[in-house]
Design a protein around this motif. Sequence first.
Motif, PDB file in Angstrom:
ATOM      1  N   ARG A 184       0.871  -1.175   0.000  1.00 53.17           N
ATOM      2  CA  ARG A 184       0.000   0.000   0.000  1.00 53.17           C
ATOM      3  C   ARG A 184       0.906   1.222   0.000  1.00 53.17           C
ATOM      4  NH1 ARG A 184      -5.315   1.408   1.983  1.00 53.17           N
ATOM      5  NH2 ARG A 184      -5.646  -0.754   2.617  1.00 53.17           N
ATOM      6  N   VAL A 193       4.663  14.079   1.843  1.00 53.74           N
ATOM      7  CA  VAL A 193       5.969  13.915   1.190  1.00 53.74           C
ATOM      8  C   VAL A 193       6.803  12.853   1.883  1.00 53.74           C
ATOM      9  CG1 VAL A 193       6.048  16.241   0.234  1.00 53.74           C
ATOM     10  CG2 VAL A 193       6.901  15.861   2.540  1.00 53.74           C
ATOM     11  N   THR A 194       6.127  11.803   2.373  1.00 55.47           N
ATOM     12  CA  THR A 194       6.834  10.772   3.114  1.00 55.47           C
ATOM     13  C   THR A 194       7.437   9.743   2.165  1.00 55.47           C
ATOM     14  OG1 THR A 194       5.312  11.061   4.951  1.00 55.47           O
ATOM     15  CG2 THR A 194       6.601   9.030   4.908  1.00 55.47           C
ATOM     16  N   GLY A 195       8.751   9.782   1.989  1.00 55.82           N
ATOM     17  CA  GLY A 195       9.414   8.777   1.161  1.00 55.82           C
ATOM     18  C   GLY A 195       9.301   9.082  -0.330  1.00 55.82           C
TER      19      GLY A 195
ATOM     20  N   ILE B 415       3.214  11.694   8.172  1.00 56.99           N
ATOM     21  CA  ILE B 415       4.182  12.276   9.112  1.00 56.99           C
ATOM     22  C   ILE B 415       4.832  13.538   8.576  1.00 56.99           C
ATOM     23  CG2 ILE B 415       4.631  10.007  10.108  1.00 56.99           C
ATOM     24  CD1 ILE B 415       7.364  10.020   8.754  1.00 56.99           C
ATOM     25  N   ILE B 421      11.330  14.388   5.165  1.00 52.40           N
ATOM     26  CA  ILE B 421      11.694  13.462   6.235  1.00 52.40           C
ATOM     27  C   ILE B 421      13.120  13.712   6.708  1.00 52.40           C
ATOM     28  CG2 ILE B 421      11.925  11.012   6.851  1.00 52.40           C
ATOM     29  CD1 ILE B 421       9.054  11.964   6.166  1.00 52.40           C
ATOM     30  N   LEU B 429       9.446   6.857   9.870  1.00 49.96           N
ATOM     31  CA  LEU B 429       9.208   6.542   8.455  1.00 49.96           C
ATOM     32  C   LEU B 429       8.594   5.154   8.281  1.00 49.96           C
ATOM     33  CD1 LEU B 429       9.575   7.728   5.625  1.00 49.96           C
ATOM     34  CD2 LEU B 429      11.862   6.720   5.571  1.00 49.96           C
ATOM     35  N   GLU B 432       4.898   4.758   8.935  1.00 50.53           N
ATOM     36  CA  GLU B 432       3.959   5.123   7.870  1.00 50.53           C
ATOM     37  C   GLU B 432       4.068   4.181   6.673  1.00 50.53           C
ATOM     38  OE1 GLU B 432       3.513   9.245   6.893  1.00 50.53           O
ATOM     39  OE2 GLU B 432       2.594   8.805   4.959  1.00 50.53           O
ATOM     40  N   LEU B 433       5.288   3.901   6.254  1.00 48.53           N
ATOM     41  CA  LEU B 433       5.466   3.126   5.013  1.00 48.53           C
ATOM     42  C   LEU B 433       5.405   1.622   5.238  1.00 48.53           C
ATOM     43  CD1 LEU B 433       8.383   5.030   3.221  1.00 48.53           C
ATOM     44  CD2 LEU B 433       5.930   5.448   3.079  1.00 48.53           C
ATOM     45  N   PHE B 459      16.771  10.047   4.794  1.00 49.86           N
ATOM     46  CA  PHE B 459      15.628   9.206   5.176  1.00 49.86           C
ATOM     47  C   PHE B 459      15.749   7.757   4.740  1.00 49.86           C
ATOM     48  CE2 PHE B 459      14.453  10.723   1.033  1.00 49.86           C
ATOM     49  CZ  PHE B 459      13.608   9.774   0.480  1.00 49.86           C
ATOM     50  N   LEU B 460      16.594   7.467   3.745  1.00 52.11           N
ATOM     51  CA  LEU B 460      16.734   6.078   3.316  1.00 52.11           C
ATOM     52  C   LEU B 460      17.950   5.388   3.940  1.00 52.11           C
ATOM     53  CD1 LEU B 460      15.635   6.414  -0.413  1.00 52.11           C
ATOM     54  CD2 LEU B 460      14.344   5.453   1.486  1.00 52.11           C
TER      55      LEU B 460
END
Lengths: 470, 470
Positions: A184, A193-195, B415, B421, B429, B432-433, B459-460
């Motif tokens: 999802r 703007v998450t990711g 978030i 992020i 993170l 949410e993901l 963020f990654l």
Amino acid sequence: MGRGGGAVSSVLEELLAVLPSQVVSADDDVRAANAADVTGHLPGGPPAVVVFPETVEQVQTTLRVAHRLRVPVAVRGRGTGLAGGAAAPDAGIVLSTVRLNRIVSIDAVDQLAVVEPGVVTADLDRAAAEHGLRYAPDPASSEWSSIGGNIATNAGGLHCVKYGVTRESVLELEVVLADGSLLRTGHRTVKGVTGLDLVGLFVGSEGTLGVVVGAVVKLQPVPVATETLIAWADSTATAAAAVAAIMSSGGRPSVLELLDQATLQNIDGHSGTALAGQGDSLLLVQTDGWAADREADALLAVLAAAGADARKLSADEAETYVELRRSGRGPRPDLWTIGEDVAVPRSRLVEMIRTIEAIGQRHGLLVASVAHAGDGNLHPALSVAKRPGETAPPEVLRIAADELVRAALAVGGTISGEHGIGALKREWLADELGEPQLDLQRRIKAVFDPLGILSPDSFLAVTEERQLVP
Amino acid sequence: MGRGGGAVSSVLEELLAVLPSQVVSADDDVRAANAADVTGHLPGGPPAVVVFPETVEQVQTTLRVAHRLRVPVAVRGRGTGLAGGAAAPDAGIVLSTVRLNRIVSIDAVDQLAVVEPGVVTADLDRAAAEHGLRYAPDPASSEWSSIGGNIATNAGGLHCVKYGVTRESVLELEVVLADGSLLRTGHRTVKGVTGLDLVGLFVGSEGTLGVVVGAVVKLQPVPVATETLIAWADSTATAAAAVAAIMSSGGRPSVLELLDQATLQNIDGHSGTALAGQGDSLLLVQTDGWAADREADALLAVLAAAGADARKLSADEAETYVELRRSGRGPRPDLWTIGEDVAVPRSRLVEMIRTIEAIGQRHGLLVASVAHAGDGNLHPALSVAKRPGETAPPEVLRIAADELVRAALAVGGTISGEHGIGALKREWLADELGEPQLDLQRRIKAVFDPLGILSPDSFLAVTEERQLVP
């Protein structure tokens, strides 16, 4: 690259072992009916099996079997595609979304709908209308195409000139990946703007990255008013210049379509209308919203200044003209036709239209163009009469289409405005993207589908001869 | 994870060997000034080197050196980021885009601009205005932030409620990848579906996939008219309910901001205004376009029905209120403050505001909220008084921020609505993901940046302790 009967029956058996029998079919008729989109493009044979999942779990189960057996899978919506993107892979599985067709919910306050992929686009729009809302993207196929197919191709349509293409209306996606896992991605909020933006990556990916099994899409209030204009121009070039004038005027038309003389003759031929005699080219313009009347008046003046003969339509007339535009050219069984789809910067529209006319003349072809002109998106149809006994279109059509697509690239345009690349436009893909970018895109596909089982013959195909290990 | 002085000087020497000396700096002042964004977040030391490329080739050269030496690189725009995304990697390179600041061209017919990444956003808007056009996305930082930074974070702003976020205005990107190669992706046409949407993937990727060195962005006609309203409400909940009523009314405000009592007190404190005594919460509303007046009248009625005390402003008053909103809260050196950025579905706005107030009360914090309310995008600032001798914010602030972010997720929110992020929101993170999606995103990054040299701590980030081979 053919597969033996043994492998085919093994795919069928494996699917029947884990899925209810009513969702799996190997009937000849069903396989034939689900083998190609409306282009008829089918490089191999019909699929081994067609699966009609009724639940997300059944999609996952189908992909798990395909993944384990390394059998190729093409996702099929309503089969209205115009680029061969849903063509069945040879001896593979066609996964049809037609039974995943529920509008799960409509939320009037947050102005969004939760839908399954097989919902017909116009059905969603009608359901939204009961809440004073609408689903804005409206491909000409909206009465027959599905939301899932629209998402797969990032479909456009008449309203996109004001309301954006499908991408702008998709908030969240549920996707089954090649290994059967469920992802999802996105968010129901209008901002977020998450990711990395995977929703944007899936929209327009034509089934190469995963199977969309659910979507949360934006709805918008039905405009409080709509006004419709038509304008006659003495040439397509004059009409195209009027389009540029409209888009520079500060007005924001919600529809801005151009129909050339040959298209008008086609419409007259199948609709009993008498449009072609009224002028060379026709512009169909709508404005909507709180200032529909003011914008329409302003655009009437812009059109007159650009040399077009414009007038407002009544609501009844407007409905007729929009319907004539949507139904477009009728079937012409006496012709071989290639329907093209390119987009160019608006400033190059006049030049592109002249180029298309010249290509037609040079090769002795009939050219009939309609255009989402406000977007610079042209749909020229190139046709030639069928000769007695001829069973395939003559090479001249392909040559002319090649010239046309390259001409669009030469003026800074794109090889597909809204129909997609599929298998049929693959040959020009590297001309637009360049090989390094194409390689990058293939490596992104490999992240989602390391075995390459999803739409292996579509736009990200690596070679003509793929090695599949059954 | 520290790097020896030998490695640092080697990076500097290698860069100086291939770049003009005026674009490379290892001065302590320059390194300190370019180490962190406005959050001050800097987990390691200052960068070894700051590079200020003046050409795309120099960006490529810098990345080639970094790639060969496996030295981490953070891209830095104007340093206005609010999530620590531009934090210098320990002993790495900061690549500043400030000297890549040309507006290359503005095309009034196609309504687009070709820009370098270091252009200040408001400067582009002013340049467009000379052609009757504007660049619609307008983060509150638009006078200081750069287009490149806006693209990296998919920046929002006041106008996004009508005109969309940065993504909707980016047509084409030129990007230098981690290995120094140059990629051009997207198309200048307003429609186009050729291949996977890499533009959408780069927008919002916060420097983790490549360095944006050029962009083609959409411009829009300056609206023919603008109207501004303010409305006072007796509580933030009443104000939020009025926002929901506006968004359900069919009106399309171009600005819809909410300022709570504490924010009004802050503004009064630094601007000499007397807003706080006039009501509990303030809504600032604009309409624009051909029906600005009609929409404003309609929204006045909606606001009154929702229990808000609304009136139209003169153009001069409007400018003052918009400026007060943009300047927002003034600096409060007596407080420790965390500025948050979450977004929730509009239907949950009232509930979320009450939750934020409860979190503040529970922990004895000052809460001052502004919101891009039409988008459901909230910016609550949580503050607590600094105690004598205290050198770091107390743990209670972090606990409250954690509760706030989780509360946004619990009501279907995100978030980060628009700030990104970076390093500072990394801890939420996966909430949410989900880990599988986060893993997928990391594998996509690896396609673009297999050695992981770009923003490795952002963020990654894979682990807290990365192994870098110099």
